[in-house]
Design an enzyme around this catalytic site. Structure first.
Site, PDB file in Angstrom:
ATOM      1  CE  LYS B  79      -3.968   2.013   2.502  1.00 26.89           C
ATOM      2  NZ  LYS B  79      -4.894   1.855   3.649  1.00 26.89           N
ATOM      3  CB  SER B 160      -8.127   3.923   2.599  1.00 20.03           C
ATOM      4  OG  SER B 160      -7.301   3.270   3.539  1.00 20.03           O
ATOM      5  CB  SER B 184      -8.831   1.370   5.677  1.00 24.02           C
ATOM      6  OG  SER B 184      -9.514   2.585   5.487  1.00 24.02           O
TER       7      SER B 184
END
EC number: 6.3.5.7
Lengths: 95, 493
Positions: B79, B160, B184
């Protein structure tokens, strides 16, 4: 809760974000809506309740007050938008 | 023969160890898959050289007869919230565009030490603020899933960590890192039919992870099954003296401890999670999950978490308050973008830089945070929210007197179409089931449970006691074995 565009401008200046009058007018109803919704927290009886400071009990660790890296000036400055003579450079602060 | 890109973490690790295939072959297969999947926009930066170099090291170690590291030969996605030395790290923002860290986050460093290689930096909601991946400066991530209604709507991969979820579901990587502030990791896992676990707050170091809300942010793994999550988490977790909130505890052997038996365990069903307007399919999946738990030997008990309905409003005070403070560092001086209008002084430069560098949702949250922390409002909003947070944590503590884990849906709906949820407040409501456990710092996981009528994945969430990741993983495994979830998106990208 109704947030006026003038309030949005004041908050934006506290947050150091430049916004136009049009943006302030657009954000005002958004913020009113969100702040109005979070006001329901006022319903909760919190008498005698301590505010949470740590979510999982943990020991506060202290370390010796010594430099653990150092001599990495160029690494620290590597991503600076503007660096001069080994320093971060910013616009003139004092007239 | 099975495609190498269909293999998960454990299968790749075991295959590389046994010599069934080389790490280089695995890395090459995933690098090609990534390069063909631009339409998903899951990656901000691709790093094939990193993945190939790690694979070469794994193959060389095996050829030399060395003991292989736990993730040797496994390429993963990172990420783009984790700082990676020498590789651009942006948090999907414009303000950090071009930022190349000169250091490595603790979690990514641990993964490289464990032998993993990096396929690239994964797209996300800007500064991890969002539940749909529509706030990235680098464009929306598109879910690999499509509805079976013949339409071609582009769906949200969740947020997210939506680049992570989309990439895993599309077989672009076997596993990826995520971060979870209010859900998330779990909500995007649910939206894309994969698994993900947010460990106990403090298990994984936050050092080198771009901060959103420091008292909530927690890294964790996302992968296609529970075992792979356990393997990844073991490599990611552990004490870090650089993070003051890091827990000084040994990392358990979660993979070795996996067991799908729930005999003697009590599974709590929180009655307050039956929210108005919840789709019948979510209700049905939850009931099915309860049956699976019973089938695995668990006793089902109803529990009450009376402050559940106040968790979301408390979260949307605490998280923006911390974000407004954390994001004060982006001012155009030390790193990132700088805007310097003609004749600007220092204050003008800050304001112009932040105006140009932050996206609309980030600005909205900074403004809310600044508002609730401002003089005259601090006690009414922020202190009150911190007190409510205490009550929410106490609700869970009370629940642990009568049960060992909790079972709930992960999200109140299946994936929605991009652009379908336009109102910010409606978007925040997506996190209704994941936020309470985040506020309480508890380990929680999402595993796929089934499909809705449109053919889209739905997730079940397991929440555990502090530090009981094993209990969460085991309950997840019990569901996984009974759900037999094998659906996957058809390749259209």
């Amino acid at each position: 809760m109704s947030v006026e565009p003038a309030t949005v401008q004041r908050i934006a200046s506290l947050a150091r974000i430049a916004i136009t009058p049009e943006e302030a007018a657009r954000l005002a109803p958004d913020l009113s809506n969100i702040l109005g919704w979070i006001e329901q927290l006022g319903e909760v009886d919190c008498a005698g309740v301590e505010p949470m400071t740590a979510v999982i009990p943990n020991r506060l660790r202290l370390r010796d007050d010594v430099v653990t890296d150092g001599d990495v000036r160029d690494l620290v400055l590597a991503n600076a938008p503007q660096a001069e003579h080994g320093f971060f450079a910013v616009p003139k602060v004092i007239e | 023969m099975t495609e190498l890109t269909d293999l998960g973490v454990a299968a790749i690790r075991d295959g590389v160890r046994s010599g069934a295939f080389s790490a280089r072959d695995v890395a090459d297969a995933f690098v090609i898959a990534v390069s063909k999947a631009k339409a998903l926009n899951a990656f901000i930066v691709e790093t094939p050289d990193h993945a190939v170099a790690a694979a070469k090291r794994a193959d060389a170690a095996r050829a030399a007869g060395e003991v292989l590291a736990p993730l040797a030969g496994v390429p993963i996605g990172m990420k783009d919230l984790f700082c990676t030395q020498g590789v651009q790290t942006t948090a999907a923002s414009h303000i950090l565009e071009g930022f190349v860290p000169t250091y490595e986050s603790t979690v990514s460093g641990k993964l490289w030490d464990a032998g993993a290689g990096m396929l690239g930096k994964l797209n996300l909601d800007q500064f991890a603020m969002g539940s749909s991946n529509e706030t990235s400066f680098f464009g929306n991530v598109i879910s690999p899933w499509k509805r079976n209604d013949g339409g071609n709507a582009a769906l949200a991969p969740g947020g997210s960590s939506g680049g992570s979820s989309a990439a895993i579901a599309a077989r672009l990587c076997p596993a990826a890192t995520g971060t979870d502030t209010g859900g998330s990791i779990r909500q995007p896992a649910a939206f894309t039919g994969i698994s993900g676990i947010k460990p106990t707050y403090g298990r994984c170091s936050r050092w080198g992870v771009v901060a959103f809300a420091s008292s909530l942010d927690q890294p964790g793994p996302m992968a296609r099954d529970v075992r792979d999550c356990a393997i990844m988490l073991e490599a990611m977790a552990g004490f870090d003296p650089k993070d003051a909130t890091s827990l000084e505890l040994a990392v358990p052997q979660w993979e070795a401890g996996l067991s799908p038996s729930m005999a003697g365990k009590r599974v709590g069903i929180p009655k307050e999670y039956r929210v108005d307007g919840m789709p019948a399919e979510i209700e049905a999946l939850w009931s099915q999950g309860i049956e699976w738990m019973r089938d695995a030997g668990a006793e089902i008990v109803e529990v009450s978490l009376p402050h559940t309905r106040y968790a979301l409003p408390a979260y949307y005070i605490i998280a923006p308050a911390e974000a407004s403070s954390n994001l004060a560092r982006y001012d155009g001086v030390r790193y990132g973008q700088r805007e310097l209008p003609d004749g600007a002084n220092l204050q003008d430069m800050y304001a112009a830089t932040r105006a140009a560098g932050f996206g609309p949702e980030v600005k909205r949250r900074i403004l809310i945070g600044t508002y609730v922390l401002s003089a005259g409002y601090y006690d009414a909003y922020y202190t009150q929210a911190q007190k409510v947070r205490t009550l929410i944590a106490q609700d869970f503590e009370k629940a642990w007197e009568t049960c060992d884990v909790l079972l709930t849906p992960t999200a109140p709906s299946a994936a929605f179409a991009l652009g379908e949820v336009a109102d910010p407040l409606a978007m925040y409501l997506n996190d209704v089931f994941t936020v309470p456990s985040s506020l309480a710092g508890l380990p929680a996981m999402s595993v796929p449970g089934g499909l809705d009528a449109a053919g889209l994945p739905l997730g079940l969430q397991i929440i555990g006691r502090p530090l009981d990741e094993q209990g969460v993983l085991n309950a997840g495994l019990a569901i996984e074995q009974r759900a037999g979830f094998a659906a996957r998106p058809e390749v259209w990208w």
